[in-house]
Write a protein that holds these residues in place. Sequence first.
Motif, short mmCIF file in Angstrom:
data_model
loop_
_atom_site.label_atom_id
_atom_site.label_comp_id
_atom_site.label_asym_id
_atom_site.label_seq_id
_atom_site.Cartn_x
_atom_site.Cartn_y
_atom_site.Cartn_z
N VAL A 33 0.66 -1.27 0.07
CA VAL A 33 0.05 0.08 -0.10
C VAL A 33 0.87 1.23 0.05
O VAL A 33 0.49 2.19 -0.74
N ARG A 34 1.87 1.31 0.79
CA ARG A 34 2.83 2.47 0.74
C ARG A 34 3.47 2.69 -0.59
O ARG A 34 3.48 3.77 -0.78
N GLN A 35 3.87 1.73 -1.24
CA GLN A 35 4.48 1.69 -2.39
C GLN A 35 3.51 2.19 -3.64
O GLN A 35 3.96 3.06 -4.36
N LEU A 36 2.33 1.84 -3.55
CA LEU A 36 1.28 2.27 -4.52
C LEU A 36 1.13 3.89 -4.20
O LEU A 36 0.62 4.34 -5.08
N GLU A 37 0.91 3.85 -3.02
CA GLU A 37 0.58 5.36 -2.52
C GLU A 37 1.96 6.27 -3.32
O GLU A 37 1.50 7.28 -3.58
N ALA A 38 2.98 5.93 -3.06
CA ALA A 38 3.96 6.71 -3.38
C ALA A 38 4.03 6.78 -4.96
O ALA A 38 4.27 7.86 -5.57
N GLN A 39 3.71 5.59 -5.66
CA GLN A 39 3.71 5.85 -7.12
C GLN A 39 2.30 6.65 -7.73
O GLN A 39 2.77 7.49 -8.43
N ALA A 40 1.17 6.48 -6.67
CA ALA A 40 0.09 7.54 -7.23
C ALA A 40 0.58 9.23 -7.12
O ALA A 40 0.23 9.90 -7.74
N ILE A 41 1.31 9.18 -6.11
CA ILE A 41 1.59 10.56 -5.82
C ILE A 41 2.57 11.26 -6.64
O ILE A 41 2.50 12.42 -7.39
#
Length: 50
Positions: A33-41
Motif C-alpha cells: 500500500v505504501r509503495q502504491l501510494e508513493a507511485q500515485a503521488i
Amino acid sequence: MLSALARYGQLSKAQTIERAPEPRRTALLTAVVRQLEAQAIDDALICSRC
C-alpha cells in the motif's frame, strides 16, 4: 528493505499472502500500500506539470 517487501507482495499470489503468518502478512500488505501510494503521488505530480 521496504521496497523489496513491497515487490515481493505485489508479485505474490493472494493465497501466498493469506497463508503468511500474521506479522508478515501485515508487513507485506502495508509495504504494498505504501509503495502504491508513493507511485500515485509521483504520477499526480508528473501529471500536474503537463
